[in-house]
Structures are given as structure tokens and as C-alpha cells.
Design a protein around this motif. Structure first.
Motif, PDB file in Angstrom:
ATOM      1  N   ALA A 362      10.830  90.711  44.413  1.00 40.11           N
ATOM      2  CA  ALA A 362      10.550  92.054  44.930  1.00 40.11           C
ATOM      3  C   ALA A 362      10.169  92.016  46.405  1.00 40.11           C
ATOM      4  O   ALA A 362      10.510  92.924  47.179  1.00 40.11           O
ATOM      5  N   VAL A 363       9.474  90.954  46.823  1.00 37.62           N
ATOM      6  CA  VAL A 363       9.132  90.798  48.245  1.00 37.62           C
ATOM      7  C   VAL A 363      10.391  90.605  49.067  1.00 37.62           C
ATOM      8  O   VAL A 363      10.568  91.227  50.134  1.00 37.62           O
ATOM      9  N   ARG A 364      11.309  89.757  48.577  1.00 35.40           N
ATOM     10  CA  ARG A 364      12.557  89.517  49.318  1.00 35.40           C
ATOM     11  C   ARG A 364      13.380  90.793  49.440  1.00 35.40           C
ATOM     12  O   ARG A 364      14.071  91.011  50.431  1.00 35.40           O
ATOM     13  N   GLU A 365      13.298  91.651  48.416  1.00 35.79           N
ATOM     14  CA  GLU A 365      14.067  92.897  48.427  1.00 35.79           C
ATOM     15  C   GLU A 365      13.354  93.999  49.207  1.00 35.79           C
ATOM     16  O   GLU A 365      13.878  95.110  49.337  1.00 35.79           O
ATOM     17  N   GLY A 366      12.157  93.729  49.701  1.00 32.21           N
ATOM     18  CA  GLY A 366      11.422  94.723  50.466  1.00 32.21           C
ATOM     19  C   GLY A 366      10.742  95.772  49.608  1.00 32.21           C
ATOM     20  O   GLY A 366      10.323  96.820  50.127  1.00 32.21           O
ATOM     21  N   GLY A 472      17.340  91.649  39.503  1.00 37.78           N
ATOM     22  CA  GLY A 472      17.393  92.748  40.447  1.00 37.78           C
ATOM     23  C   GLY A 472      17.513  94.090  39.758  1.00 37.78           C
ATOM     24  O   GLY A 472      17.641  94.181  38.542  1.00 37.78           O
ATOM     25  N   PRO A 473      17.503  95.185  40.557  1.00 40.68           N
ATOM     26  CA  PRO A 473      17.535  96.531  39.995  1.00 40.68           C
ATOM     27  C   PRO A 473      18.818  96.833  39.235  1.00 40.68           C
ATOM     28  O   PRO A 473      18.793  97.586  38.266  1.00 40.68           O
TER      29      PRO A 473
END
Length: 526
Positions: A362-366, A472-473
Motif C-alpha cells: 500500500a505504501v508503494r502504491e501511494g 493489488g486493488p
């Protein structure tokens, strides 16, 4: 000729003895039945059964009308009392070599006409009870020595050859009854032992569960979790608990709080996924009167309520970005303001957070602040999935079966092997929460006191509908849509999408809203 010895009278007496003796299971009742059947045929004052152990002779049953058993006295207590009164210790006497050889070796009937003066009877206990004459009959089944039947009189009236013959005839059917009674006695002892062990095990499990905040199991993965709980509990460090939904993250949080110096104060739980986005800040930090529409009075937030205690932020990954900033400030500075207020408040609440999502991803995806992640991830604890704790499944299943059966007033003694094997091999996408629900359902459905395979309704999941993973989402959306298609748009209830995915319905509803999925469309398609 004495009519007592006529063929018909003898036959009727033997029939009465056999029927009476074999209609009872406890040995004292068997002996009382034998004495009653012999009444009028062979007068006796005492009848007993003894078994031979390696070094001692043990009384197993006594019937002595002159010194009867008390109304509230158990057969075992009576035998113990009788034995000690006749010179025994702990219900037994040392072997008398002559009597042992006659019974076990020669296996022949022994007639003792003058017990009180016969040196062969010294130390046998017969003299102490006042026996004047006695007959000892070995009871055997095939080649197996079972016990000795002791018949005695307390008056100097030796047994006649006819009476001895009757007793030998009686010994044959009595042997079966005595063997059955001894076997029943051993079975009862074993049953009592097993019940005591089962109760002790359940007490141990309950005590262990209570000591560990309700966490049950012996697997290496769980032991590692409990070890880390023990290491961090005494500190004030922030803890981040990760793991799939249903793996017991809240129990771990409660165990940390219970083992900490803060245990006498409250642990306040906040499910971040269940709160509407516009109310999360108000819930956590409180609000002032008039801060927003509907804020009719000042309200304290959860951080204030958790003063000197612990605040548990479940599903922390679902916090909106603005609230992440506010939480970061709390972790860094230990201060915050209520929504709509200007007064800076301080908090000493310990923060324990939990998530079933991959925060690093989630951090990598912002989608999650890196600085907040590092502040939360001071002491990480990962709760293993149930499929990684296969050795704990029988313990958990038995625990929940016992607990659920008590709650609904049923008696469940066990789970049979076939059912337990199925529970071990099932992948448990919903983890412990799913196992609890499946066992509770089985207890309700059960018609007997043993849970069988037919009592368990394990959901049949589609090949792509599985436990929540840290993806991922797009993957998250796909799994949720597949679950909604399978459940025809239903989120709650048996075989609803939440159960299929192994997540709480409130959490799933929050994800559906966040991803903009129209769950009603799946109902229209169905």
C-alpha cells in the motif's frame, strides 16, 4: 434324604443363583445375589471375592450381613473399611503361600474346617473377621485364573460334602458374573480416568486460553506469536499485528493489553473499516459542539477514552489519508485536537494496530503513508493462517464444540475421526472464525453426542474465491466480484460473500464502497 439336596431343589437353586448373579454388574450386588440364592440350601455368614496380585491378595467385593454397608457408603469404601478392620492395609493382605498355591497352582477347592486354629490361615484376614470355617473356590475361565470365591461361617459348623458340592456347582455360573463385574469395574475406572483427564485437559486449555487472552493452540507458529506477545507486553511500544482475516489479531491485541501494566485500564477498539469516512476523525479524536451537522454536544474520542490504557486500531489500512496524518502526529507527538476544536490534548494511550493488508504494498502504491507505516511497525507480529496451524485444528474444534454445546444445553463428547480428518484437510479461507462457525453449526445440527462428518457443512468454494491476500486493488476487486456473483449479491449470512471471503461483513461493505462495486447488480443478474 434331606430335600435340600434333591435334584429339582438343587437345580432351582442353581438357576436362581445364576439368574440373580448375572443380572448385576457391580461385585457387591453379585455377591448379595449369590447369598440370597443359596439361602435355605447352604447357610453362609460371609461371602467375598479376592484377586491375586504379584505380592498381595486384594478384596474386590464383600457381602457380610452382620456388618452391612452404610447407606451412603460406596462399595469400594465398604471393602476398604472391611479389609482394614480384618488386618489388611489399603484393602489388601500379603500373600499366604499355602493359599496362593492351592488357588493359583492346584486350582482346587479348599475346605477349612477350623480357621481359628489352622496355622495355614495366619495373616489371611479370615481369623480377624471371626470366620470359624470356610470354603475357598478358585474361579477360572478356560486356562485363566480369575479370582477366589471365599464362603465362610462365623459359627463352628463345618461345610458338609454336599454343601461343598453345591458351592462348586454355584462357582461355575458365578465365575462369569464375577469376571463381568471385575471387567465392568475396570471399565468404570478407565472411564472415570478418561473423564478426569478430559476435564483436566479442558481446564488446562481454558486456563491457557485465559492466560493467553483466549488464544488456543500448540503449533510452532502460535508459540512464536505468544513469545513475541510476552516480550512486548511489558513495554509501551507500538505494535503492528498482521495476518489474514479471522486469524485472531484482536485476541493477540487483547493478550498484549492483559499482560501489560495497563491491564487495569481500558482497551478501546476501533474498527477503522466500519466507520464512514467522514466520521473516522471524530470517532478517534472526538469533536466539539457544532463542529459539523449533528454535532449537538462535545464528544470525547477513542484516544481520550483509552487514557492510560490501550487503543486497538483494527483494519488500520482503511484509514483515509487525512486521518493518517492525524494519527501520525499522535504517534510522534502524543497530541491531537478534537474535530472543530483548537485545544491541544495529550494522550498516553498505547497504540496496537492490525491489518490483513500488505501495508508495504500500500505504501508503494501511494495509498498508505510511509512515515505512518514505520511509526506503526515498531514491533510487528504476524498471526499465522489456520492452514499453517493444522496441529491446532483438533484442539480448537474440541474447544469450540465443548463451549457451544454448553451454551445451547447439549452434550457433545467428541468429534469422530472421519470428521476430524476432514477438518484437518479443509483449507479454512476464513481461518479460526470460520472454524468456530462451522463447529457451532455442527453442534446445532448434531442428533447424537458425537459429531460426525454428516454434521459438518463445509462451504464449497469456487476455485477462485479464496482467503484475502495481500494483492493489488484489481485482484481485490476481482475476488469480491466473484464472491458476490457466487452469493448472488448477498454480503451477510450463511454462504454470503463475507463468509466466502472469510472477512467480517462490515469490512467487506467498506471495501465494496471504496472500490465502487455495485453489489445490487449481481442480484439483478441472478
Amino acid at each position: 434324604m434331606d430335600r435340600r439336596w434333591s435334584g429339582e431343589a438343587k437345580y432351582q437353586a442353581l438357576l436362581r443363583v445364576a439368574q440373580a448373579a448375572n443380572s448385576r454388574l457391580d461385585l457387591s450386588s453379585v455377591l448379595e445375589a449369590v447369598a440370597g440364592g443359596l439361602a435355605g440350601l447352604v447357610p453362609i455368614d460371609l461371602i467375598g471375592v479376592v484377586t491375586h496380585e504379584r505380592e498381595r491378595v486384594r478384596a474386590r467385593g464383600i457381602y457380610f450381613p452382620s456388618a452391612p454397608r452404610g447407606k451412603a457408603e460406596s462399595p469400594a469404601a465398604y471393602v476398604q473399611r472391611f479389609s482394614e478392620a480384618s488386618g489388611g492395609t489399603g484393602g489388601s493382605w500379603p500373600h499366604t503361600p499355602f493359599l496362593r498355591d492351592a488357588m493359583e497352582g492346584d486350582r482346587r477347592t479348599l475346605v477349612l474346617e477350623h480357621v481359628t486354629t489352622d496355622p495355614r490361615c495366619d495373616g489371611s484376614g479370615m481369623k480377624e473377621v471371626g470366620a470359624e470355617c470356610a470354603v475357598l473356590l478358585p474361579l477360572t475361565m478356560g486356562d485363566e485364573f480369575v479370582a477366589v470365591l471365599v464362603v465362610a461361617r462365623t459359627k463352628p459348623s463345618p461345610f458338609s460334602p454336599e454343601e461343598v458340592s453345591i458351592l462348586e456347582d454355584v462357582a461355575r455360573p458365578v465365575t462369569t458374573a464375577v469376571a463381568n463385574a471385575l471387567a465392568f469395574e475396570e471399565i468404570q475406572k478407565l472411564r472415570s480416568l478418561l473423564e478426569d483427564e478430559n476435564v483436566a485437559l479442558r481446564d488446562e486449555i481454558a486456563a491457557t486460553a485465559a492466560a493467553a487472552g483466549g488464544i488456543i493452540g500448540v503449533s510452532p507458529g502460535l508459540r512464536e506469536v505468544l513469545e513475541r506477545v510476552g516480550l512486548v507486553a511489558a513495554t509501551d511500544s507500538t505494535v503492528l499485528i498482521t495476518g489474514e482475516t479471522g486469524t485472531g489479531k484482536e485476541l493477540v491485541a487483547r493478550a498484549i493489553h492483559a499482560a501489560s501494566p495497563r491491564a487495569k485500564h481500558a482497551m478501546v477498539k476501533v474498527n477503522c473499516a466500519a466507520l464512514p469516512e467522514g466520521l473516522v476523525a471524530s470517532e478517534l479524536f472526538g469533536h466539539e459542539k457544532g463542529a459539523f451537522t449533528g454535532a449537538l454536544e462535545r464528544r470525547r474520542g477513542r484516544f481520550e477514552l483509552a487514557a492510560r490504557g490501550t487503543i486497538f486500531l483494527d483494519e488500520v489500512a482503511e484509514l483515509p489519508a487525512p486521518v493518517q496524518v492525524m494519527l501520525l502526529r499522535v504517534l510522534q507527538e502524543r497530541e491531537f485536537e478534537r474535530v472543530g476544536g483548537s485545544e491541544t490534548l495529550r494522550t498516553d494511550a498505547r497504540v496496537v494496530a492490525a491489518t490483513n493488508r500488505n501495508l508495504e504494498e500500500a505504501v508503494r502504491e501511494g495509498k498508505f503513508r510511509s512515515d505512518l507505516f514505520y511509526r506503526l511497525n515498531v514491533f510487528p507480529i504476524r498471526t499465522p493462517a489456520l492452514r499453517e496451524r493444522v496441529e491446532d485444528i483438533p484442539i480448537l474444534a474440541e474447544y469450540w464444540a465443548s463451549r457451544c454445546s454448553r451454551n445451547i444445553g447439549k452434550t457433545i463428547r467428541a468429534i469422530d475421526e472421519s470428521a476430524m480428518a476432514a477438518l484437518r484437510t479443509y483449507p479454512w479461507p476464513g481461518n479460526i472464525r470460520e472454524l468456530q462457525n462451522v463447529v457451532e453449526r455442527a453442534v446445532i445440527l448434531a442428533r447424537g453426542d458425537v459429531l460426525g462428518l454428516s454434521d459438518f457443512e463445509l462451504p464449497s468454494l469456487g476455485p477462485k474465491v479464496g482467503p484475502p491476500r495481500h494483492d493489488g486493488p484489481d485482484d481485490d476487486r476481482q475476488r469480491i466480484e466473484e464472491a458476490l456473483a457466487t452469493s448472488r449479491g448477498r454480503v451477510y449470512g450463511l454462504e454470503g460473500a463475507a463468509e466466502l471471503l472469510g472477512v467480517p461483513p462490515t469490512t467487506l461493505e467498506a471495501r465494496i464502497r471504496r472500490l465502487g462495486i455495485d453489489k445490487h447488480a449481481f442480484r439483478r443478474r441472478a
